[in-house]
Write an enzyme that holds these catalytic residues in place. Structure first.
Site, short mmCIF file in Angstrom:
data_model
loop_
_atom_site.label_atom_id
_atom_site.label_comp_id
_atom_site.label_asym_id
_atom_site.label_seq_id
_atom_site.Cartn_x
_atom_site.Cartn_y
_atom_site.Cartn_z
N ASP A 1 37.85 40.12 48.37
CA ASP A 1 37.57 40.02 47.08
C ASP A 1 37.38 41.64 46.76
OD1 ASP A 1 37.36 39.73 44.42
OD2 ASP A 1 35.50 38.60 44.77
N HIS B 1 36.92 49.47 40.71
CA HIS B 1 36.67 49.63 39.34
C HIS B 1 36.28 51.10 39.19
CE1 HIS B 1 36.78 45.65 37.72
NE2 HIS B 1 35.97 45.35 38.66
O1 DOR Z 1 33.46 40.61 41.35
C1 DOR Z 1 34.41 40.24 40.78
N1 DOR Z 1 35.49 41.11 40.68
N2 DOR Z 1 34.59 38.90 40.86
C2 DOR Z 1 35.88 38.33 40.38
O2 DOR Z 1 36.08 37.18 40.26
C3 DOR Z 1 36.83 39.52 39.74
C4 DOR Z 1 36.71 40.77 40.31
C5 DOR Z 1 37.67 41.64 39.72
O3 DOR Z 1 38.63 41.58 39.11
O4 DOR Z 1 37.11 42.70 39.23
ZN ZN Z 2 36.61 35.77 41.81
#
Ligand code: DOR
Ligand code: ZN
Length: 389
Positions: free
Chosen positions: A271, A275
């Site tokens: 995951d 960002h």
């Molecule tokens: O923490 C997360 N970030 N969970 C998600 O499901 C999406 C992801 C994102 O796209 O930043």
């Molecule tokens: Zn997710």
């Protein structure tokens, strides 16, 4: 060209043995068990230095942000970060800008990955157009480019849409991967739908004991359901850092570790969710995981005496099997996607050294154990002791 990797500990889902490995034309030509330095003529030697040689890691869940969100990450920076983390194949999510929801967008990303020639890409298609409530994508045309569909980032609220998605996963033979929020209740709903409609379901980033309990029960009933964990939900509980799903209780964390030990959890994903600082400050959920995932998993597994073979199964063999991919095991004839790791090597997490475009993590300064030394893709070393090649 022939290359011989000598002096290694060979580890995959079912092997843990000293040995050596011969590569020819990008494939594993021969595996030498209990023989670390076979004498062969006309081969280039890569000395493994006594370290651990494993199949390249296959990430069932990452966000490469390409197209459209490339100030956070792009396919090139993401794949370079992934190679540094030992990943040779990535299953990327569709929550880009625009959302990847048709054949042209799928093809564009696959072409981009091919041109980069870094990691193998499986590009998820969204299940619904632009992540809408109920407008399913065109399966006939998209299925030519992907075996994976997901609206990850969002829950599929509409039960009828989920039912149709599961039915389509049988008709078109694909994996439907779900982001479930609320987690346990949605998984329970989807298990009921699986019973009615059939289908191939992969539950993303499970974080709660109750969710795992529901999945274990569904597996016992013979349903086609798999699930994945993330490095952060196994590594820590109760951390005040925004991620979806959130950090959970210590009881949940220990139940997930037990699920890794006993075989009930299938895959270790990342995951990886890069960002910018600005987006994190505005509340975007996610952790930048590629470059620390192996060490975080390795630390948890070794703290709980779960063998490296099991980690290899969860990071390579089962993801390959689930998504119908090459690699995943050290096997003669298999593609030479490999990673050399030093499980003992300790390091401190320094986000400012990340290859990724972003460095959002709550784990700066953390002491981890387990270093990726090099990563090989199709017989060519593409990350080597700190450098992408
Ligand atoms: O923490 C997360 N970030 N969970 C998600 O499901 C999406 C992801 C994102 O796209 O930043
Ligand atoms: Zn997710």
């Amino acid at each position: 060209m022939k290359q011989l990797i000598t002096h290694v500990r060979l580890v995959d889902a079912s092997t843990d043995s000293p040995g050596a490995l011969l590569i020819e034309n990008g494939r594993i030509a021969k595996i030498y068990y209990n023989e670390t330095n076979p004498h062969l003529e006309g081969v280039a030697i890569i000395d493994g230095g006594g370290h651990v040689l494993m199949p390249g890691f296959i990430d069932t869940h990452c966000h490469l942000r390409d197209p459209g969100l490339t100030y956070k990450e792009d396919m090139e920076s993401g794949m370079k970060a992934a190679l540094k983390g030992g990943f040779t194949t990535l299953v990327a999510m569709a929550n880009t800008a625009p959302v990847v929801d048709n054949a042209d967008k799928l093809k564009a990303n696959l072409d981009k990955a091919k041109a980069l020639d870094l990691c193998t890409l499986v590009q998820n298609s969204a299940l619904t157009e632009n992540f809408s409530k109920d407008r399913l994508v065109d399966f006939e045309s998209t299925r030519k480019y992907t075996q994976a569909y997901s609206n990850d980032g969002l829950n599929i609220d509409d039960t009828d849409t989920m039912a149709k998605g599961l039915a389509a996963s049988t008709t078109y033979d694909f994996i439907l991967a779900t982001h479930c929020e609320p987690e346990t209740a949605t998984v329970q709903r989807d298990i009921e739908l699986l019973k009615e409609k059939g289908g191939h379901l992969h539950v993303c980033h499970i974080s709660k004991k109750a969710t795992l309990d529901a999945i274990v029960k569904a597996k016992k009933e013979g349903l086609d359901i798999t699930c994945e964990v993330t490095p952060h939900h196994l590594y820590a509980s109760g951390v005040d850092y925004k991620v979806h799903p959130p950090f959970r209780s210590e009881e949940d964390r220990l139940a997930l570790i037990q699920g890794c030990a006993d075989g009930t959890i299938d895959c270790c994903g990342t995951d990886h969710a890069p960002h910018s600082h600005e987006d994190k400050a505005k509340g975007s959920p996610g952790i930048n995981n590629f470059e620390t995932a192996f060490a975080m998993y390795h630390k948890v597994f070794s703290d709980h005496s779960i063998p490296l073979t099991r980690l290899s199964e969860m990071m390579s063999a089962t993801p390959a099997k689930r998504y119908g991919l090459q690699g995943g095991l050290l096997a003669e004839g298999s593609v030479a996607d490999l990673v050399l790791v030093d499980p003992q090597a300790e390091f401190i997490v320094e986000p400012n050294t990340f290859v990724s475009k972003s460095n959002n993590t709550p784990f700066a300064g953390e002491h981890l154990q387990g270093r990726v030394l090099w990563t090989m893709k199709g017989g060519a070393i593409r990350y080597d002791y700190g450098q992408t090649l």
